[in-house]
Design a protein around this motif. Sequence first.
Motif, PDB file in Angstrom:
ATOM      1  N   PRO A   1      18.824 -13.342  37.416  1.00  0.00           N
ATOM      2  CA  PRO A   1      19.677 -12.252  37.913  1.00  0.00           C
ATOM      3  C   PRO A   1      20.997 -12.057  37.187  1.00  0.00           C
ATOM      4  N   SER A   2      21.596 -13.136  36.656  1.00  0.00           N
ATOM      5  CA  SER A   2      22.952 -13.025  36.097  1.00  0.00           C
ATOM      6  C   SER A   2      23.016 -13.251  34.591  1.00  0.00           C
TER       7      SER A   2
ATOM      8  N   GLY B   1       7.988 -17.322  38.134  1.00  0.00           N
ATOM      9  CA  GLY B   1       8.554 -17.449  39.475  1.00  0.00           C
ATOM     10  C   GLY B   1       8.337 -16.223  40.334  1.00  0.00           C
ATOM     11  N   VAL B   2       8.991 -16.241  41.470  1.00  0.00           N
ATOM     12  CA  VAL B   2       9.023 -15.094  42.373  1.00  0.00           C
ATOM     13  C   VAL B   2      10.486 -14.673  42.514  1.00  0.00           C
ATOM     14  N   GLU B   3      10.693 -13.452  42.900  1.00  0.00           N
ATOM     15  CA  GLU B   3      12.040 -12.885  42.905  1.00  0.00           C
ATOM     16  C   GLU B   3      13.010 -13.684  43.764  1.00  0.00           C
ATOM     17  N   GLN B   4      12.529 -14.211  44.915  1.00  0.00           N
ATOM     18  CA  GLN B   4      13.410 -14.911  45.849  1.00  0.00           C
ATOM     19  C   GLN B   4      13.984 -16.212  45.290  1.00  0.00           C
ATOM     20  N   MET B   5      13.323 -16.790  44.286  1.00  0.00           N
ATOM     21  CA  MET B   5      13.750 -18.085  43.787  1.00  0.00           C
ATOM     22  C   MET B   5      14.621 -18.003  42.541  1.00  0.00           C
TER      23      MET B   5
ATOM     24  N   LEU C   1      17.171 -20.836  40.995  1.00  0.00           N
ATOM     25  CA  LEU C   1      16.668 -21.459  39.782  1.00  0.00           C
ATOM     26  C   LEU C   1      17.643 -21.272  38.622  1.00  0.00           C
ATOM     27  N   GLU C   2      18.291 -20.129  38.557  1.00  0.00           N
ATOM     28  CA  GLU C   2      19.299 -19.896  37.524  1.00  0.00           C
ATOM     29  C   GLU C   2      20.437 -20.910  37.641  1.00  0.00           C
ATOM     30  N   HIS C   3      20.889 -21.178  38.858  1.00  0.00           N
ATOM     31  CA  HIS C   3      21.945 -22.168  39.074  1.00  0.00           C
ATOM     32  C   HIS C   3      21.502 -23.550  38.600  1.00  0.00           C
ATOM     33  N   LYS C   4      20.259 -23.916  38.880  1.00  0.00           N
ATOM     34  CA  LYS C   4      19.739 -25.219  38.472  1.00  0.00           C
ATOM     35  C   LYS C   4      19.665 -25.316  36.951  1.00  0.00           C
ATOM     36  N   LEU C   5      19.200 -24.256  36.308  1.00  0.00           N
ATOM     37  CA  LEU C   5      19.074 -24.253  34.850  1.00  0.00           C
ATOM     38  C   LEU C   5      20.437 -24.403  34.174  1.00  0.00           C
ATOM     39  N   ILE C   6      21.404 -23.644  34.645  1.00  0.00           N
ATOM     40  CA  ILE C   6      22.743 -23.695  34.053  1.00  0.00           C
ATOM     41  C   ILE C   6      23.381 -25.058  34.254  1.00  0.00           C
ATOM     42  N   ALA C   7      23.151 -25.648  35.428  1.00  0.00           N
ATOM     43  CA  ALA C   7      23.778 -26.923  35.759  1.00  0.00           C
ATOM     44  C   ALA C   7      23.143 -28.101  35.031  1.00  0.00           C
ATOM     45  N   GLU C   8      21.835 -28.046  34.756  1.00  0.00           N
ATOM     46  CA  GLU C   8      21.127 -29.229  34.265  1.00  0.00           C
ATOM     47  C   GLU C   8      20.648 -29.157  32.822  1.00  0.00           C
ATOM     48  N   CYS C   9      20.355 -27.965  32.311  1.00  0.00           N
ATOM     49  CA  CYS C   9      19.768 -27.871  30.973  1.00  0.00           C
ATOM     50  C   CYS C   9      20.814 -28.070  29.877  1.00  0.00           C
ATOM     51  N   PRO C  10      20.392 -28.591  28.712  1.00  0.00           N
ATOM     52  CA  PRO C  10      21.300 -28.662  27.574  1.00  0.00           C
ATOM     53  C   PRO C  10      21.727 -27.258  27.135  1.00  0.00           C
ATOM     54  N   HIS C  11      22.836 -27.169  26.409  1.00  0.00           N
ATOM     55  CA  HIS C  11      23.371 -25.861  26.021  1.00  0.00           C
ATOM     56  C   HIS C  11      22.488 -25.126  25.018  1.00  0.00           C
ATOM     57  N   ASN C  12      21.593 -25.849  24.356  1.00  0.00           N
ATOM     58  CA  ASN C  12      20.723 -25.193  23.376  1.00  0.00           C
ATOM     59  C   ASN C  12      19.347 -24.838  23.944  1.00  0.00           C
ATOM     60  N   THR C  13      19.177 -24.952  25.256  1.00  0.00           N
ATOM     61  CA  THR C  13      17.882 -24.673  25.875  1.00  0.00           C
ATOM     62  C   THR C  13      17.544 -23.197  25.804  1.00  0.00           C
ATOM     63  N   LYS C  14      16.278 -22.917  25.462  1.00  0.00           N
ATOM     64  CA  LYS C  14      15.745 -21.558  25.461  1.00  0.00           C
ATOM     65  C   LYS C  14      14.917 -21.382  26.729  1.00  0.00           C
ATOM     66  N   ILE C  15      15.160 -20.295  27.446  1.00  0.00           N
ATOM     67  CA  ILE C  15      14.468 -20.038  28.710  1.00  0.00           C
ATOM     68  C   ILE C  15      13.605 -18.784  28.557  1.00  0.00           C
ATOM     69  N   ILE C  16      12.367 -18.895  28.973  1.00  0.00           N
ATOM     70  CA  ILE C  16      11.419 -17.783  28.890  1.00  0.00           C
ATOM     71  C   ILE C  16      10.954 -17.479  30.309  1.00  0.00           C
TER      72      ILE C  16
ATOM     73  N   LEU D   1       9.814 -28.789  42.339  1.00  0.00           N
ATOM     74  CA  LEU D   1      10.583 -28.364  41.170  1.00  0.00           C
ATOM     75  C   LEU D   1      12.097 -28.444  41.407  1.00  0.00           C
ATOM     76  N   TRP D   2      12.543 -28.329  42.659  1.00  0.00           N
ATOM     77  CA  TRP D   2      13.981 -28.381  42.945  1.00  0.00           C
ATOM     78  C   TRP D   2      14.539 -29.792  42.794  1.00  0.00           C
ATOM     79  N   LYS D   3      13.657 -30.795  42.818  1.00  0.00           N
ATOM     80  CA  LYS D   3      14.098 -32.183  42.667  1.00  0.00           C
ATOM     81  C   LYS D   3      13.734 -32.740  41.290  1.00  0.00           C
ATOM     82  N   PHE D   4      13.115 -31.931  40.467  1.00  0.00           N
ATOM     83  CA  PHE D   4      12.643 -32.388  39.163  1.00  0.00           C
ATOM     84  C   PHE D   4      13.777 -32.302  38.142  1.00  0.00           C
ATOM     85  N   ASP D   5      13.929 -33.355  37.357  1.00  0.00           N
ATOM     86  CA  ASP D   5      15.003 -33.443  36.364  1.00  0.00           C
ATOM     87  C   ASP D   5      14.628 -32.625  35.123  1.00  0.00           C
ATOM     88  N   ILE D   6      15.440 -31.619  34.788  1.00  0.00           N
ATOM     89  CA  ILE D   6      15.116 -30.740  33.660  1.00  0.00           C
ATOM     90  C   ILE D   6      16.123 -30.869  32.515  1.00  0.00           C
TER      91      ILE D   6
END
Length: 204
Positions: free
Chosen positions: A181-182, A151-155, A159-174, A136-141
Motif C-alpha cells: 500500500p505505501s 497475498g490478499v488485500e487485507q494482509m 506485511l509491508e510493516h514486517k518487510l520494512i522492519a526485518e528485511c535487509p536494505h537490498n531486498t527485492k520484493i515481488i 508467516l507472521w512469526k517467520f524470520d525473514i
Amino acid sequence: MELLNEAAPNPRAKTPKSGMSTGGKILIAATGGVGIGLSIVCASFVAPAFRRICLPYVPATTEQIQNVLSFMPKNSAGKLLDIGSGDGRIVMAAAQHCSALKTDGVELNPWLVYYSRLAALRHGVSNRTRFFRRDLWKFDIKDYNFVVIFGVEQMMQDLEHKLIAECPHNTKIIACRFPLPSLEHVKIIEDGVNTVWFYDLNKS
C-alpha cells in the motif's frame, strides 16, 4: 388317558443369524476411516478461513510465474522466500531459473508443505529448496534477498510493516495480485490478475 402331542424341533430347520456379517463390519470400518482421513485433510484447508487474515490456497498461473521470474536475472544469488508458498511451484521455478539461488517457501498447510517437498525432489531441486510449515507472521525473514508475495488485500499493510522492519536494505520484493500500500514500486507488469509489482527496499 389322552396324551398331549408336542411338536418336536426339526433338526433341519435353519435358525436366523443375528448380527452383522464380517464383510459389512469391514465396509463400515473402511468407510469411517476414509471419512476421518478426509476430515483431517480438509481441515488443513478450511482452518485458515477462521484466522483474522485468511491466506487461501490459489495456485500461481504460468503467466504469474513467468512475470515473477522476469524480475530475477539468471545470475541472481542469495536467498529467496515465497510467502504462502502453496504447492511450491514458485520456489521450484526460481530454483530452476537461478542456479545460484537458494529458495525457501513458508506455508501453514502441512499437506501442501509435504507435497512441495516431494515435488522438489521429483524436479531435482530438493538440494536448493526448503519448505517450512510456519505462521508467516512469526517467520524470520531477515536473511532473504528476494521475497515473493501471493497475498490478499487485507494482509498487505501488516506485511509491508514486517518487510520494512526485518528485511535487509537490498531486498527485492515481488508482489503478485495485490500491491504493497505505501512502498513505491520500481517496475510493474500490468497483466490483469497476473499483474506483478517489483520493489527495491534500497530505493524506497
